[in-house]
Every structure is written in structure tokens, then in C-alpha cells.
Design an enzyme around this catalytic site. Structure first.
Site, PDB file in Angstrom:
ATOM      1  N   CYS A  74       0.826  -1.220   0.000  1.00 56.40           N
ATOM      2  CA  CYS A  74       0.000   0.000   0.000  1.00 56.40           C
ATOM      3  C   CYS A  74       0.853   1.260   0.000  1.00 56.40           C
ATOM      4  CB  CYS A  74      -0.965   0.003   1.178  1.00 56.40           C
ATOM      5  SG  CYS A  74      -2.263  -1.220   0.985  1.00 56.40           S
ATOM      6  N   HIS A  94      -9.696   3.486  -1.798  1.00 59.59           N
ATOM      7  CA  HIS A  94      -8.299   3.069  -1.652  1.00 59.59           C
ATOM      8  C   HIS A  94      -7.842   2.252  -2.860  1.00 59.59           C
ATOM      9  CE1 HIS A  94      -4.583   1.694  -0.078  1.00 59.59           C
ATOM     10  NE2 HIS A  94      -4.997   0.722   0.699  1.00 59.59           N
TER      11      HIS A  94
HETATM   12  C1  LIG Z   1     -15.785  -4.619   3.284  1.00 52.13           C
HETATM   13  C2  LIG Z   1     -15.780  -5.341   1.948  1.00 52.13           C
HETATM   14  C3  LIG Z   1     -15.555  -6.818   2.158  1.00 52.13           C
HETATM   15  C4  LIG Z   1     -17.138  -5.120   1.268  1.00 52.13           C
HETATM   16  O1  LIG Z   1     -16.986  -5.602  -0.011  1.00 52.13           O
HETATM   17  P1  LIG Z   1     -18.133  -5.849  -1.110  1.00 52.13           P
HETATM   18  O2  LIG Z   1     -18.507  -7.272  -1.106  1.00 52.13           O
HETATM   19  O3  LIG Z   1     -17.556  -5.325  -2.343  1.00 52.13           O
HETATM   20  O4  LIG Z   1     -19.332  -4.982  -0.610  1.00 52.13           O
HETATM   21  P2  LIG Z   1     -20.907  -5.303  -0.680  1.00 52.13           P
HETATM   22  O5  LIG Z   1     -21.261  -5.731  -2.067  1.00 52.13           O
HETATM   23  O6  LIG Z   1     -21.305  -6.143   0.449  1.00 52.13           O
HETATM   24  O7  LIG Z   1     -21.482  -3.854  -0.399  1.00 52.13           O
HETATM   25  C5  LIG Z   1     -21.145  -2.778  -1.215  1.00 52.13           C
HETATM   26  C6  LIG Z   1     -21.974  -1.585  -0.771  1.00 52.13           C
HETATM   27  O8  LIG Z   1     -21.737  -1.305   0.603  1.00 52.13           O
HETATM   28  C7  LIG Z   1     -21.569   0.100   0.801  1.00 52.13           C
HETATM   29  N1  LIG Z   1     -20.190   0.319   1.222  1.00 52.13           N
HETATM   30  C8  LIG Z   1     -19.196  -0.596   1.297  1.00 52.13           C
HETATM   31  N2  LIG Z   1     -18.078  -0.015   1.784  1.00 52.13           N
HETATM   32  C9  LIG Z   1     -18.365   1.271   2.006  1.00 52.13           C
HETATM   33  C10 LIG Z   1     -17.620   2.356   2.506  1.00 52.13           C
HETATM   34  N3  LIG Z   1     -16.334   2.242   2.868  1.00 52.13           N
HETATM   35  N4  LIG Z   1     -18.226   3.533   2.608  1.00 52.13           N
HETATM   36  C11 LIG Z   1     -19.503   3.691   2.252  1.00 52.13           C
HETATM   37  N5  LIG Z   1     -20.268   2.708   1.763  1.00 52.13           N
HETATM   38  C12 LIG Z   1     -19.710   1.496   1.650  1.00 52.13           C
HETATM   39  C13 LIG Z   1     -21.879   0.748  -0.521  1.00 52.13           C
HETATM   40  O9  LIG Z   1     -23.244   1.046  -0.555  1.00 52.13           O
HETATM   41  C14 LIG Z   1     -21.558  -0.353  -1.511  1.00 52.13           C
HETATM   42  O10 LIG Z   1     -22.329  -0.253  -2.684  1.00 52.13           O
HETATM   43  P3  LIG Z   1     -21.592   0.176  -4.068  1.00 52.13           P
HETATM   44  O11 LIG Z   1     -20.483  -0.807  -4.291  1.00 52.13           O
HETATM   45  O12 LIG Z   1     -22.670   0.094  -5.084  1.00 52.13           O
HETATM   46  O13 LIG Z   1     -21.082   1.547  -3.841  1.00 52.13           O
HETATM   47  C15 LIG Z   1     -14.645  -4.766   1.045  1.00 52.13           C
HETATM   48  O14 LIG Z   1     -14.977  -3.440   0.700  1.00 52.13           O
HETATM   49  C16 LIG Z   1     -13.282  -4.812   1.660  1.00 52.13           C
HETATM   50  O15 LIG Z   1     -12.734  -5.864   1.889  1.00 52.13           O
HETATM   51  N6  LIG Z   1     -12.646  -3.640   1.922  1.00 52.13           N
HETATM   52  C17 LIG Z   1     -11.294  -3.567   2.376  1.00 52.13           C
HETATM   53  C18 LIG Z   1     -10.344  -3.478   1.216  1.00 52.13           C
HETATM   54  C19 LIG Z   1      -8.912  -3.733   1.609  1.00 52.13           C
HETATM   55  O16 LIG Z   1      -8.599  -4.681   2.286  1.00 52.13           O
HETATM   56  N7  LIG Z   1      -7.985  -2.876   1.181  1.00 52.13           N
HETATM   57  C20 LIG Z   1      -6.601  -2.986   1.497  1.00 52.13           C
HETATM   58  C21 LIG Z   1      -6.400  -2.445   2.856  1.00 52.13           C
HETATM   59  S1  LIG Z   1      -4.724  -2.483   3.424  1.00 52.13           S
END
Ligand SMILES: CC(C)(COP(=O)(O)OP(=O)(O)OC[C@H]1O[C@@H](n2cnc3c(N)ncnc32)[C@H](O)[C@@H]1OP(=O)(O)O)[C@@H](O)C(=O)NCCC(=O)NCCS
Ligand SMILES: [Zn+2]
Lengths: 381, 146
Positions: free
Chosen positions: A82, A330
Site C-alpha cells: 500500500c 483506496h
Molecule cells: C468490506 C468489503 C468486504 C465489502 O466488499 P463488497 O462485497 O464489495 O461490498 P458489498 O457488495 O457487500 O457492499 C457494497 C456496498 O456497501 C456500501 N459500502 C461498502 N463499503 C463502504 C464504505 N467504505 N463507505 C460507504 N459505503 C460502503 C456501498 O453502498 C456499496 O455499494 P456500491 O459498491 O454500489 O457503492 C470490502 O470493501 C473490503 O474488503 N474492503 C477492504 C479493502 C482492503 O482490504 N484494502 C486494502 C487495505 S490495506
């Protein structure tokens, strides 16, 4: 000082999901925006530093130049977790510092899918995810947060407040992925991913790019670009020093503390001198520990710092006024340069509704699993 | 290739990680390394010491079979096929070294999990097999007093 290095042009694209576009196209767009920001062209650049993680062996920097002008200059492709974008930026800074070039282009780009990242196992044998604990990034950073809870009693609610704050900030940033308020009940009531990180406490995977033109003082004066120039007061990059639990439980604290210490020393400044910070809030839990790692809270006082509102826009030391990784998004390899863009914009006094008034010194921080941490301190020239 | 060269090895039982050793005679155990210069104990085998850099005197040791819960998280979302919720635990092994693994026998709720609770580190077979049909032993944490 005569060998100081300046950001003279910088910009980022609005983060979002652009599956129909290519990585080089995204990078090219930010590169051109940064060049336009200082009124220069690719013909003026003496080298290009390109950060990208997912296509690390794919010559992204060269492919960006095919979109904007193949001038034959050296291209360095960088991958460093990152900290990828920040490392590309730092490589450019070092080359100018060393006197090899006078002006270079740094660009960070990423295109990502949705869903969980990380996870243990794969390859040989049987998958270990869910068998030997969890290595997903939300779990890794849940461990980071609960270590703080263990030491100081930090609560789920205090972690959640980070998300409320950063989502609020993003309503003022048109380049953020989201511009929506997420009240505390909504953050705490969202789907639990890895306790205490709910879905709204996880950064969102997005496509994005950001770029910066770095320049020596002599060249910036020659080009008449000192007016909006921002001085790089320090650039620090660290790998994880040995700590005893680091293999089982990734330690993002020691690596950040070392980078912060190095950067403050190089700048001859301390945490009290800083007017705003863009730090690596890949999860809400991470922002809390970095308050102490970067020295803006005393040991054990990060929880009360978020409670006090000091890190919100208008507070004593605003953190992640861009919306942070939690709401701006991110895009791994772009994040480090997007942070530089944000801080530079404030130091120039051009941040509009979210301007941190009178900002003179800003700090950027990224830290990636593995580990790599970069801290930059910037100052209005 | 000759017919003789194509003989498939018989499926066996393996450790889920390289440091879970299954001796021909004797109990399976977790292997670690101890630096005789600085005293640091780490999980897995090492030729040099990551702490002090010593290139000599890093000895193979058997890790302890008990420990204390340093940290945890409760995992509610994971990849398809991984049963949730489960507790991902960080355990400091008595005698040195730190492991991540699943904590069993405790309700996956924050109020049920206590920092520093003593645990046994148990090694047992898991149902999963790899593509070659090999079976696996894994390690788990279980609370000591129940
Ligand atoms: C949390 C996580 C598992 C959710 O993933 P996902 O399966 O894609 O999400 P879902 O389909 O369940 O939900 C998506 C919806 O939730 C909401 N949502 C998810 N994260 C959000 C955030 N940070 N802020 C606002 N809304 C958010 C939005 O409405 C989104 O809809 P959209 O994609 O149409 O905008 C994923 O975002 C994740 O793992 N994030 C971390 C990423 C990471 O590890 N980065 C490296 C870090 S070192
Ligand atoms: Zn040693």
C-alpha cells in the site's frame, strides 16, 4: 535550501469504478491533469516513476507513456504494497535530491475488483484461511484495533467514530468515491465483517489514479512555478523492524513509528507543527492506532482524541479531510500520491469547502502489509 | 517417461504448515527456532536470527503446547466455503513464539472472549484433503479450564 524538492503540479481523478477503462488509461489521465496543473508537457519530464500493484510486472509506466507521449525517458515501475504510490513519489524525490534530474513525473494507478483482499494459504497443501485464523485485511486490521482495546480499553464505538468523521469529510470532496453521511448507528449497525470492523469501517476498493510533478528549486524558479509550489520537507520509507509477534500478527505500529520519527527528524519538526494529516485509514481501527504512531496523541489517548473531535475538520489537527481511504476510496498503488495531492491542495489554499484554514505544514502516511511505510512532510513554499 | 517413473506416491498425512512436524515415531509437534545469542524464540525454522541477525547458534526447538490469548477477532464474512463465524486468535506460546489460529470451544461473541485466557494448543486431523488425496493435521486453541 538550494537542493530542496518541490511539488509543482499534482492532481487525481475522481475515484470510482471504471471496468471499461484500462490501467494505462487511468494513469495517463492523472498524469495529464498533473502536467496541466503546472502548465507543462510530457516533453518537459526527465524521468517517470510509476506505482501500480496488480500489474506490477506489466510495464504500467511505459504503457502510460504510450498514451501521453513516448519521449524515451527512463521509466521506473514500482510495487511496494500500500506504500506503492508513495514509494514512486519518493524515488522521484531522491533522483532530484541526488541531482540526477531536475524535473520528473510520478504517477500511481490501480484498478481493483470488489470484495475481500488477503487471506491465508493457497498454493501448496490445503487453504488455511478459516483454519489458522484469518488473514483477510479486515481481520488483520481488526487484530490491530483490538490490540489497542487490550492495552487501553478502546471501544467499538470509538473505532466507529472514525468512519463517521471520514465519511462526513468526503461529503465535501467531489473526487471521493462516496459523498454520503454515515451516522454512528449506521456504521455500528452495518454488516460485521471482522469484529470490530463493520463494512462501513472498511476502506472501499476503487479504481483510481493520482500524479505529481516534482521539481528542483532551480528549475522551479526558472519555470516561474514557485508561486504554487509545495516543498517536500521530508521523505521517509521504512520496512518492518523486528518485533516478536509480527509474523503471526502484522505489526503496522513499529514500521509507522520508525517512519514518523525519521520524517520528523529530517524536517526538524514535531507533531505539534503539523496542521493536517492524511493517514492510512484502510480500516477505522487503523486510524486510531496511527494517532499515537504519528505522535498526535499520547500513548493510550487515541480514543479520547477521536471523542474530542480534534481530528475532524475545524478541530486542532484535522485528519483525512479528503474522506480518507474509508470514503474517498483506496486504489492501492494510487493512494500514496492521492494523499500528496490532498495535502498539497490545502497548503496551496485551494481546497474549497474542506480547506483547513491557514495550513502551512501537512503530513502524509501510508503503510502496507509486508510491511512498508512512507511518511512525507510537506510545506507551503 | 517409463511406467516405473509414473508411480504416484501413496497419500499420507502432512502438517498444514511446514512447522507442524509429524515424526515417524512420536507425537506431532510445532517446531520453532531459538537464537542462542539473543534468546529469541520464533515459530518455524530459521538459519539466521531475524531479531539480532546472528548467523550461528540458531537452534531447532519444540514449541510449547500451552499459551495465552493475546488478541482475537471474530470473523463474520469470509471467502465462499469458509464457515463463519469463527474466532481468529493470536496466542503467545508459553516459552516463546506467537501463533495465529482458530480458537475453539468459546462463543464467538466479544463478551465471551477474555484477553490473556490460558489455552491449550492442540493438534488434530482436519476433514479437508488436498488434490493428491493427502490428509492434514492442523493446530487449534482450546480454553484450558473446561
Ligand atoms: C468490506 C468489503 C468486504 C465489502 O466488499 P463488497 O462485497 O464489495 O461490498 P458489498 O457488495 O457487500 O457492499 C457494497 C456496498 O456497501 C456500501 N459500502 C461498502 N463499503 C463502504 C464504505 N467504505 N463507505 C460507504 N459505503 C460502503 C456501498 O453502498 C456499496 O455499494 P456500491 O459498491 O454500489 O457503492 C470490502 O470493501 C473490503 O474488503 N474492503 C477492504 C479493502 C482492503 O482490504 N484494502 C486494502 C487495505 S490495506
Ligand atoms: Zn538473535
Amino acid at each position: 535550501m538550494a537542493n530542496d524538492v518541490y511539488v509543482v503540479g499534482t492532481d487525481m481523478i475522481k475515484f470510482g469504478r471504471f471496468p471499461e477503462r484500462t490501467v494505462p488509461e487511468l494513469g495517463a489521465q492523472a498524469a495529464l491533469m498533473a502536467l496541466d496543473d503546472c502548465g507543462l508537457t510530457i516533453q518537459d519530464m526527465q524521468a517517470v516513476y510509476s506505482g501500480n500493484l496488480y500489474e506490477a510486472s506489466g510495464g504500467v509506466g511505459q504503457r502510460i507513456l504510450r498514451e501521453i507521449g513516448q519521449t524515451g525517458v527512463p521509466v521506473v515501475n514500482v510495487a511496494n504494497a500500500c506504500a506503492t504510490g508513495a514509494t514512486a513519489f519518493r524515488e522521484g524525490w531522491m533522483a532530484i535530491k541526488a541531482g540526477v534530474y531536475d524535473i520528473v513525473l510520478c504517477v500511481g494507478t490501480e484498478q481493483m475488483g470488489a470484495g475481500l483482499l488477503g487471506g491465508g494459504g493457497g498454493g501448496k497443501g490445503i487453504p488455511t484461511e478459516g483454519l489458522l485464523g484469518s488473514g483477510t485485511m479486515p481481520s488483520v486490521f481488526a487484530h490491530v484495533g483490538l490490540e489497542h482495546t487490550r492495552k487501553y480499553g478502546t471501544t467499538f464505538e470509538q473505532f466507529a467514530k472514525v468512519s463517521v468523521k471520514n465519511h462526513h469529510h468526503s461529503t465535501l470532496n467531489p473526487k471521493a468515491m462516496y459523498q454520503k453521511e454515515t451516522p454512528l448507528e449506521e456504521v455500528m449497525g452495518a454488516e460485521m465483517i471482522s469484529y470490530p470492523n463493520t463494512k462501513l469501517m472498511c476502506s472501499v476498493n476503487v479504481d483510481g489514479s493520482a500524479a505529481a510533478v516534482l521539481c528542483s528549486e532551480k528549475k522551479a524558479k526558472e519555470l516561474g512555478l514557485m508561486g504554487r509550489a509545495v516543498r517536500v520537507r521530508s521523505s521517509a520509507l521504512t520496512s518492518d523492524p523486528y518485533t516478536s509477534r509480527n509474523i503471526a500478527m502484522m505489526d503496522f505500529n513499529a514500521v509507522t513509528r520508525l517512519a514518523a520519527k525519521t520524517a520528523y527528524e529530517m524536517a526538524g519538526l514535531g507533531p505539534d507543527d503539523v496542521d493536517l494529516i492524511e493517514l492510512h485509514d484502510c480500516f477505522a481501527t487503523a486510524e486510531i492506532v496511527h494517532y499515537e504512531n504519528l505522535g498526535i496523541a499520547k500513548e493510550g489517548e487515541a480514543g479520547s482524541l477521536i471523542d474530542s473531535g480534534a481530528t475532524a475538520l475545524g478541530g486542532r489537527i484535522p485528519v483525512n479531510v479528503s474522506g480518507g481511504l474509508l470514503s474517498k476510496g483506496h486504489p492501492l498503488g494510487a493512494t500514496g500520491i492521492a494523499n500528496i495531492y490532498e495535502v498539497t491542495t490545502h497548503l496551496r489554499g485551494e481546497a474549497g469547502n474542506r480547506q483547513v484554514e491557514g495550513a502551512k505544514i501537512g503530513l502524509t502516511h501510508v503503510v502496507g502489509a509486508g510491511s512498508a511505510c512512507a511518511v512525507h512532510i510537506l510545506e507551503k513554499a | 517417461m517409463s511406467a516405473a517413473g509414473a508411480v504416484k506416491p501413496e497419500p499420507t498425512t502432512k502438517g498444514v504448515v511446514p512447522f507442524l512436524k509429524i515424526p515417524k515415531d512420536g507425537q506431532p509437534y510445532l517446531a520453532g527456532s531459538k537464537c542462542t545469542k539473543c534468546g529469541e524464540v520464533v515459530v518455524g525454522s530459521r538459519n539466521t536470527c531475524g531479531k539480532c541477525g546472528a548467523r550461528e547458534g540458531v537452534e531447532a526447538v519444540k514449541l510449547g503446547t500451552t499459551g495465552k490469548l493475546y488478541n482475537f477477532t471474530i470473523v463474520h464474512r469470509n471467502f465462499p466455503g469458509v464457515p463463519v463465524p469463527f474466532i481468529s486468535a493470536i496466542v503467545d506460546i508459553d516459552g516463546g513464539g506467537t501463533l495465529k489460529g482458530n480458537l475453539l470451544g468459546v462463543d464467538p461473541k466479544p463478551e465471551a472472549i477474555k484477553f490473556d485466557m490460558p489455552v491449550n494448543i492442540v493438534i488434530k486431523p482436519v476433514p479437508q484433503k488436498d488434490k493428491e488425496g493427502n490428509s492434514y493435521l492442523s493446530y487449534f486453541f482450546e480454553p484450558q479450564s473446561s
